[in-house]
Design an enzyme around this catalytic site. Sequence first.
Site, PDB file in Angstrom:
ATOM      1  CB  THR A   1      -0.836   0.300   1.050  1.00  0.00           C
ATOM      2  OG1 THR A   1      -0.089   0.269   2.278  1.00  0.00           O
ATOM      3  CG2 THR A   1      -1.635  -1.474   1.474  1.00  0.00           C
ATOM      4  CG  ASN A   2       3.724   2.483   2.732  1.00  0.00           C
ATOM      5  OD1 ASN A   2       3.380   3.543   3.537  1.00  0.00           O
ATOM      6  ND2 ASN A   2       3.819   1.610   3.857  1.00  0.00           N
TER       7      ASN A   2
ATOM      8  CE  LYS B   1      16.215 -11.593   3.209  1.00  0.00           C
ATOM      9  NZ  LYS B   1      16.383 -12.545   4.191  1.00  0.00           N
ATOM     10  CB  ILE B   2      18.376  -6.813   8.614  1.00  0.00           C
ATOM     11  CG1 ILE B   2      17.345  -7.437   9.612  1.00  0.00           C
ATOM     12  CG2 ILE B   2      19.613  -5.873   8.782  1.00  0.00           C
ATOM     13  CD1 ILE B   2      17.299  -5.755  10.306  1.00  0.00           C
ATOM     14  CG  LEU B   3      18.539  -2.572   3.235  1.00  0.00           C
ATOM     15  CD1 LEU B   3      18.565  -1.389   3.341  1.00  0.00           C
ATOM     16  CD2 LEU B   3      18.116  -3.888   1.922  1.00  0.00           C
TER      17      LEU B   3
ATOM     18  CG  ASN C   1      12.184   2.012   7.168  1.00  0.00           C
ATOM     19  OD1 ASN C   1      11.392   1.065   6.451  1.00  0.00           O
ATOM     20  ND2 ASN C   1      12.011   1.762   8.029  1.00  0.00           N
TER      21      ASN C   1
ATOM     22  CG  HIS D   1       9.696   2.434  12.552  1.00  0.00           C
ATOM     23  ND1 HIS D   1       9.170   1.279  12.707  1.00  0.00           N
ATOM     24  CD2 HIS D   1       8.631   2.658  13.401  1.00  0.00           C
ATOM     25  CE1 HIS D   1       9.497  -0.096  13.710  1.00  0.00           C
ATOM     26  NE2 HIS D   1       9.096   0.822  13.892  1.00  0.00           N
TER      27      HIS D   1
HETATM   28  C1  GRF Z   1       3.003  -2.070   7.402  1.00  0.00           C
HETATM   29  O1  GRF Z   1       1.807  -2.045   8.267  1.00  0.00           O
HETATM   30  C2  GRF Z   1       3.889  -0.532   7.332  1.00  0.00           C
HETATM   31  O2  GRF Z   1       3.398  -0.300   9.361  1.00  0.00           O
HETATM   32  C3  GRF Z   1       4.939  -1.242   7.690  1.00  0.00           C
HETATM   33  O3  GRF Z   1       4.629  -2.172   6.646  1.00  0.00           O
HETATM   34  C4  GRF Z   1       3.848  -2.663   6.628  1.00  0.00           C
HETATM   35  C5  GRF Z   1       3.027  -3.104   4.824  1.00  0.00           C
HETATM   36  O4  GRF Z   1       2.815  -1.864   4.332  1.00  0.00           O
HETATM   37  N1  GRF Z   1       6.063  -0.009   6.710  1.00  0.00           N
HETATM   38  P1  GRF Z   1       2.345  -2.450   3.107  1.00  0.00           P
HETATM   39  O5  GRF Z   1       1.040  -1.952   3.097  1.00  0.00           O
HETATM   40  O6  GRF Z   1       3.257  -3.571   1.902  1.00  0.00           O
HETATM   41  O7  GRF Z   1       2.756  -1.025   2.527  1.00  0.00           O
END
Ligand code: GRF
Length: 205
Positions: free
Chosen positions: A13-14, A91-93, A107, A109
């Site tokens: 979604t982001n 995952k960790i970079l 990033n 958060h």
């Molecule tokens: C969300 O819970 C957000 O807080 C974190 O990753 C999760 C999934 O986000 N950044 P998205 O819908 O995959 O962008």
Amino acid sequence: MKKLGVLISGGGTNLQAIIDNIENGNIRGRIELVVSNNKGAYGLIRAQRAGIDSLFINPKDFSSNQEYNLKLIQEFKARKVDLIVLAGYLKILSPDFIKEFSNRIINIHPSLIPSFSGDGYYGERVHRAVIQYGCKVSGATVHLVDEGTDTGPIILQECVKVDDEETVESLQRKVLEVEHKILVDAVRLFCEDRLSVEGRQVKIL
Ligand code: GRF
């Protein structure tokens, strides 16, 4: 025109918020590549629908996280990306990756860093901890990525109110809305060359 690379692991979604704001002209940038470590990530579908180059790169195909990250570096460098966006990437970079894209990785958060951040704080766990602690506000943070977990210089933050009857799901919905907003703002500002980083201070020009 700035070139963007996006790393995802889930619903995307982001990522979709960035895609939408490129399409409406708010962000003057172009997503060159979306990479997921998770084959089933719906974010890959979102990228494909938007005609954006996307790859599932399976960490299990590599002998170590370091080798996996070298592949990520290779793919993003081949496309000359200017900014890496971690959009729900779990995952960790590797140090190599952080070094290669120093001060050019952001990033999102789902808390007000430094609260409820760092190892073990991701997704619903964050919102559950916020509610259990009895916080009255929470929110989201966009930050530059450094060698630590959620420790890089903060670019933008925005608060949401935690109501008396708040649930993990209702808080996650509220915070996700704010995530989309400030992530888009941070990418837009980067594309406009309006972020100035001096040590831990990130100034908006
Ligand atoms: C969300 O819970 C957000 O807080 C974190 O990753 C999760 C999934 O986000 N950044 P998205 O819908 O995959 O962008």
